[in-house]
Scaffold this motif. Structure first.
Motif, PDB file in Angstrom:
ATOM      1  N   GLN A  81       0.821  -1.210   0.000  1.00 28.73           N
ATOM      2  CA  GLN A  81       0.000   0.000   0.000  1.00 28.73           C
ATOM      3  C   GLN A  81       0.851   1.254   0.000  1.00 28.73           C
ATOM      4  O   GLN A  81       0.414   2.309  -0.429  1.00 28.73           O
ATOM      5  CB  GLN A  81      -0.934  -0.004   1.209  1.00 28.73           C
ATOM      6  N   ASN A  82       2.071   1.155   0.514  1.00 30.42           N
ATOM      7  CA  ASN A  82       2.971   2.296   0.542  1.00 30.42           C
ATOM      8  C   ASN A  82       3.765   2.466  -0.748  1.00 30.42           C
ATOM      9  O   ASN A  82       4.484   3.441  -0.897  1.00 30.42           O
ATOM     10  CB  ASN A  82       3.961   2.160   1.700  1.00 30.42           C
ATOM     11  N   VAL A  83       3.695   1.498  -1.645  1.00 29.20           N
ATOM     12  CA  VAL A  83       4.450   1.543  -2.893  1.00 29.20           C
ATOM     13  C   VAL A  83       3.597   2.195  -3.970  1.00 29.20           C
ATOM     14  O   VAL A  83       2.440   1.843  -4.157  1.00 29.20           O
ATOM     15  CB  VAL A  83       4.886   0.123  -3.317  1.00 29.20           C
ATOM     16  N   VAL A  84       4.202   3.180  -4.655  1.00 29.71           N
ATOM     17  CA  VAL A  84       3.470   3.897  -5.702  1.00 29.71           C
ATOM     18  C   VAL A  84       4.234   3.795  -7.019  1.00 29.71           C
ATOM     19  O   VAL A  84       5.463   3.857  -7.043  1.00 29.71           O
ATOM     20  CB  VAL A  84       3.240   5.377  -5.333  1.00 29.71           C
ATOM     21  N   PRO A  85       3.515   3.637  -8.133  1.00 22.89           N
ATOM     22  CA  PRO A  85       4.183   3.608  -9.436  1.00 22.89           C
ATOM     23  C   PRO A  85       4.569   5.024  -9.864  1.00 22.89           C
ATOM     24  O   PRO A  85       3.867   5.986  -9.570  1.00 22.89           O
ATOM     25  CB  PRO A  85       3.127   3.013 -10.361  1.00 22.89           C
ATOM     26  N   SER A  86       5.681   5.122 -10.541  1.00 23.56           N
ATOM     27  CA  SER A  86       6.168   6.400 -11.040  1.00 23.56           C
ATOM     28  C   SER A  86       6.757   6.179 -12.431  1.00 23.56           C
ATOM     29  O   SER A  86       7.516   5.231 -12.637  1.00 23.56           O
ATOM     30  CB  SER A  86       7.242   6.933 -10.092  1.00 23.56           C
ATOM     31  N   GLU A  87       6.407   7.059 -13.370  1.00 23.50           N
ATOM     32  CA  GLU A  87       6.967   6.942 -14.719  1.00 23.50           C
ATOM     33  C   GLU A  87       8.469   7.145 -14.675  1.00 23.50           C
ATOM     34  O   GLU A  87       8.969   7.992 -13.939  1.00 23.50           O
ATOM     35  CB  GLU A  87       6.334   7.968 -15.650  1.00 23.50           C
ATOM     36  N   ALA A  88       9.173   6.346 -15.465  1.00 26.86           N
ATOM     37  CA  ALA A  88      10.626   6.429 -15.492  1.00 26.86           C
ATOM     38  C   ALA A  88      11.156   6.016 -16.857  1.00 26.86           C
ATOM     39  O   ALA A  88      10.502   5.279 -17.598  1.00 26.86           O
ATOM     40  CB  ALA A  88      11.230   5.534 -14.413  1.00 26.86           C
TER      41      ALA A  88
END
Length: 190
Positions: free
Chosen positions: A4-11
């Protein structure tokens, strides 16, 4: 709970072999450089990936596309630099001063701002990082394309990014830039 603490980020991951556009999944608020410097992680997991041939274009053409996959594991030992993620918070930079630096790789040259302790030579700062924390943040980055017979300040700027995390261990050279480099290399209007 951890998920729940992990978020996707564009890279954009630029390895020594190709470019991967996709998502990295990092704990909320964690600076990308800290994530990449975790010793127990020997690869960077990415999802929703588009794999391209090596190159400089900020938006690669479809003719450069090699493969699309839901998951890719990129060895950190081959990762030259990563665009995206979250920067260190300003509070963590307290006491450090901005310096212009140029990081050179065979296919590209990056210039940007690195934060170092005051009155410390770049070589001393880097010697503390090479084996322990090789992934270092650069802010306000310009990517130049090397060309035969041209000086660094004559390279064409092919991309600009607000944040790039570079692997200084794979760089061919890293040096201070005393003055902003040449004719528009650092200029946002060039």
């Amino acid at each position: 709970m951890l998920a729940q603490n992990v978020v996707p980020s564009e890279a954009q991951a630029h390895t020594l072999d190709f470019r991967v556009y996709g998502l990295v999944h990092v704990r909320r608020g964690m600076p990308i450089s800290r994530y990449l410097n975790q010793r127990e992680r020997t690869y960077v997991p990415m999802t929703m990936c588009r794999v391209f041939r090596p190159g400089h274009e900020q938006q690669p053409s479809e003719s450069e596309l090699l493969y699309e996959t839901d998951f890719a594991a990129l060895p950190k030992s081959r990762l030259a630099f990563l665009v995206g993620g979250v920067a260190e918070p300003p509070a963590e930079r307290t006491g450090r001063e901005p310096r212009q630096a140029c990081v050179m790789y065979p296919l590209f040259v990056l210039t940007g701002t690195i934060y170092v302790p005051p009155r410390v030579r770049m070589s001393d700062h880097l010697s503390n990082l090479y084996g322990v924390r090789p992934f270092v943040e650069l802010a306000d980055v310009h990517v130049g394309r090397p060309r035969e017979g041209a000086r660094v300040d004559q390279f064409d700027v092919v991309a600009r990014y607000p944040l790039v995390t570079v692997n200084v261990g794979l760089a061919g050279a890293l040096f201070d830039v005393a003055e902003p480099v040449g004719r528009g290399f650092r200029s946002p209007d060039a």
